[in-house]
Design an enzyme around this catalytic site. Sequence first.
Site, PDB file in Angstrom:
ATOM      1  CD  GLN A 237      16.165   8.292   6.540  1.00 34.30           C
ATOM      2  OE1 GLN A 237      17.153   8.640   5.935  1.00 34.30           O
ATOM      3  NE2 GLN A 237      15.547   7.141   6.298  1.00 34.30           N
ATOM      4  NE  ARG A 384      12.292   4.567  -3.141  1.00 37.42           N
ATOM      5  CZ  ARG A 384      11.540   5.610  -3.442  1.00 37.42           C
ATOM      6  NH1 ARG A 384      12.080   6.728  -3.801  1.00 37.42           N
ATOM      7  NH2 ARG A 384      10.229   5.528  -3.379  1.00 37.42           N
ATOM      8  CB  CYS A 385      17.599  -1.132  -0.554  1.00 37.89           C
ATOM      9  SG  CYS A 385      19.213  -1.105   0.193  1.00 37.89           S
ATOM     10  CD  GLU A 760      13.186   1.437   1.498  1.00 38.83           C
ATOM     11  OE1 GLU A 760      14.154   1.868   0.860  1.00 38.83           O
ATOM     12  OE2 GLU A 760      12.619   2.083   2.389  1.00 38.83           O
TER      13      GLU A 760
HETATM   14  O1  CDP Z   1       9.301   2.630   5.743  1.00 35.38           O
HETATM   15  P1  CDP Z   1       8.765   3.429   4.589  1.00 35.38           P
HETATM   16  O2  CDP Z   1       7.638   4.340   4.946  1.00 35.38           O
HETATM   17  O3  CDP Z   1       9.856   4.090   3.805  1.00 35.38           O
HETATM   18  O4  CDP Z   1       8.207   2.367   3.503  1.00 35.38           O
HETATM   19  P2  CDP Z   1       6.868   1.517   3.412  1.00 35.38           P
HETATM   20  O5  CDP Z   1       6.557   0.865   4.698  1.00 35.38           O
HETATM   21  O6  CDP Z   1       7.064   0.633   2.241  1.00 35.38           O
HETATM   22  O7  CDP Z   1       5.731   2.574   3.117  1.00 35.38           O
HETATM   23  C1  CDP Z   1       5.807   3.565   2.112  1.00 35.38           C
HETATM   24  C2  CDP Z   1       4.411   4.139   1.881  1.00 35.38           C
HETATM   25  O8  CDP Z   1       3.633   3.196   1.122  1.00 35.38           O
HETATM   26  C3  CDP Z   1       3.645   4.391   3.172  1.00 35.38           C
HETATM   27  O9  CDP Z   1       2.843   5.545   3.067  1.00 35.38           O
HETATM   28  C4  CDP Z   1       2.805   3.163   3.287  1.00 35.38           C
HETATM   29  O10 CDP Z   1       1.679   3.308   4.077  1.00 35.38           O
HETATM   30  C5  CDP Z   1       2.446   2.857   1.818  1.00 35.38           C
HETATM   31  N1  CDP Z   1       2.155   1.419   1.672  1.00 35.38           N
HETATM   32  C6  CDP Z   1       0.896   0.995   1.320  1.00 35.38           C
HETATM   33  O11 CDP Z   1       0.019   1.816   1.048  1.00 35.38           O
HETATM   34  N2  CDP Z   1       0.615  -0.362   1.276  1.00 35.38           N
HETATM   35  C7  CDP Z   1       1.581  -1.278   1.530  1.00 35.38           C
HETATM   36  N3  CDP Z   1       1.322  -2.574   1.495  1.00 35.38           N
HETATM   37  C8  CDP Z   1       2.889  -0.846   1.845  1.00 35.38           C
HETATM   38  C9  CDP Z   1       3.133   0.512   1.920  1.00 35.38           C
END
Ligand code: CDP
Length: 806
Positions: A237, A384-385, A760
């Site tokens: 990761q 997942r957090c 998360e």
């Molecule tokens: O770090 P990780 O990618 O696990 O988590 P994240 O930053 O929460 O993003 C997960 C997915 O959700 C990504 O494809 C982000 O681009 C999308 N996302 C989104 O579309 N809009 C947000 N405000 C937050 C996340």
Amino acid sequence: MNEMTVTREEREAKLEGMGCKRKRVEDIRFTQGKGNYVDDVKLAGMLHGDFVRSPHPHARIKSIDKDKALKVPGVLAVLTAEDLKGVNLAWMPTLAGDVQMVLADGKVLFQNQEVAFVVATDRYAADDGINAVEVEYEALPVLIDPFHSMDPDAPVLREDIKDKKDGAHGPRKHPNHIFEWTVGDKDLTDAAFRKAEVTIKELISYHRTHPSPLETCQCVCSFDKVKGELTIWGTFQAPHVIRTVVALIAKIPEHKIHIISPDIGGGFGNKVGAYPGYICSAVASIVTGKPVKWVEDRIENLTSTSFARDYHMTTEIAATKEGKVTGLRVHVLADHGAFDACADPSKWPAGFFNIVTGSYDFPTAHLAVDGVYTNKAPGGVAYRCSFRVTEAAYCIERGMNILAQKLGMDPVELRLKNFIRPEQFPYHSALGWEYDSGDYHTAMQKMMETVDYAGLRREQAEKRDAFRRGETREIMGLGVSFFTEIVGAGPSKNCDILGIAMFDSCEIRLHPTGAGIARMGTKSQGQGHETTWAQIIATELGIPADDIMVEEGNTDTAPYGLGTYGSRSTPVAGAAIAMAARKVKAKAQMIAAYMLEVHEDDLEWDIDGFRVKGLPEKFKSMKDLCWAAYNAPPPGMEPGLEAVSYYDPPNMTYPFGAYLCVMDIDVDTGVYKVRRFYALDDCGTRINPMIIEGQVHGGLTEAFAIAMGQEIRYDNDGNVVTGSFMDFFMPTAVETPHWETDFTVTPSPHHPIGAKGVGESPNVGGVPAFSNAVNDAFSFLGSTHIQMPHDFWRNWQAAKNLGVIA
Ligand code: CDP
């Protein structure tokens, strides 16, 4: 394209930028079986490594005899700790400042610990070799219950550090003690409890579980003796961190290490840490001169790499008779297993657990966490957090319900009374965080209206009367949860991993014809970064998302970043993407000014290019500007159109949400049915609503699994009794409830596009919603708190303990 012949809406739609439900571009290869995972890597002459593992949870190793194994056809080598000592790799540093055996050195400390590494021409020969290695063990007393770790007569587990008075996080009180971490004002909090009109106290345990991604941890290591270069394909990761750690511990120059994370089949925190399999495969490749593959099987994954949670939280809340909270006191007993291999930023031995004041305006709070060793697998990963935020949210959300019950108040009413108010943001919590933005009342009210909360409570009251009259054996629970997360590790002022600051990065290179490539320090494991990162660039630069190729996971080409976990990608790399795009745009603006023969300040951005203010026909599209950047730049300007941004965030982001679970439980069988689950998430600016919905569905499904059955359980002798998918609850489409999603938008004020993380959140908010539903269902029968996981058997037992079944 003649920009004037199409409408603004058409130009906007063509970009598929932020806010668009763009279809996931990566799914084309995933759904056609064309993904490229680590196990798809097949190199000429590749060998296979596999572990001899300990059947004992605690034992001294008297001897290891490899002779018979080395005679098994196909077996080439058997590595033990003695062999690794020759290259100083018998032990490795953990992310939490502890050390961990790579291969058992003198003793074993948990069942299935790695004892020897057999290298063979194929996996079957390696397995035969494993069976032929003869290990003589002398069993030692086993320590499983963390509440007995610090007993005066407890067996000493870590003989290597038994006399050390200090650990990585301060003084140790016992040979099995790891650290004590305290935050907050103890005197003020104790005073609040002395003065309190109402208090509650409950031991709230969050059991040990496991991220269990469908693809287990694996790697292929290939050492090129001629060039002195090590290439590792792995399920990482955080590929750059792995490169730096390998350079530091294997003493190979960092530019001669190539880490490649290809497609990854889920991570959920499981693939952040460094595991013995990686080190043994690398050593085996160096020793044999051949590539070596290591692939965990399911039992190995569940029993040896990275558990999550295992926090036992004694929770006390002080309040007035009217339900205004006045103090929070929490003590956590944290079971870390045999080695402290928690994947937290270095300075945070209990992660960000001090977000435990949640969404409520606690005037004072105090937290103490004691980490202890037991004969269980190491880990402590953020499943997942964000780091230990799930545990914190569970603690406060159960605590608030227990307080509501004691006050005879509705749990929603109690929350509304104590929420941090919109005008209090940025809000400084009693335990040290600065919440960036929030509007909790609006979110909660939207939830109540959408589900008809008052109507559901009326229905519950009627059902309870019917139960009392003996007309039904079904009870109904309403599980309210309101969570605030802290995601986006993080600001380098307080977040690092092994001294590596937790910024992230993006490089954007636009090509002459108006397409481009963008690379980041993050690594998607299913989150859809290839889709969403291109959407940020599309909006920022006016280039259609389809014309931007997103690449992650190759340390030779991607800029240095700290990887993807804990919903940090959007808050940190998402910001780096916007900032890199803005650097590109600034240069494009200079080119446009030259081409349109005006000053830069006379230009304005318009969807996909620059136009002269007040003269709409004088326009240069980004496509025009890309061509000009390479072929006709202004005199004195370097050709090309690219930029890199390394983004060190000023603060974390604080997404929040209001969840409600409606559950019916049959008291005679313990069988539950999730009748309805509503999840409102606020993650600030939404990049892709469809991906957000997918993230919420996935996170809720994992929350459902954890709350309702998923557990890594040990018996008193230290045997793992839930070490396969036969016993470890992995919900399929059959068991998974239907999810209703909703949202509000409260942008982050410090993030360049106002976005907060989301991946998360549903796991953080989901678990307390399920658990509160079960507890709410049983509460009218006199129950205050039932420990998770709430499987059928435990529900049945709860009914029995409450005397409603004979
Ligand atoms: O770090 P990780 O990618 O696990 O988590 P994240 O930053 O929460 O993003 C997960 C997915 O959700 C990504 O494809 C982000 O681009 C999308 N996302 C989104 O579309 N809009 C947000 N405000 C937050 C996340």
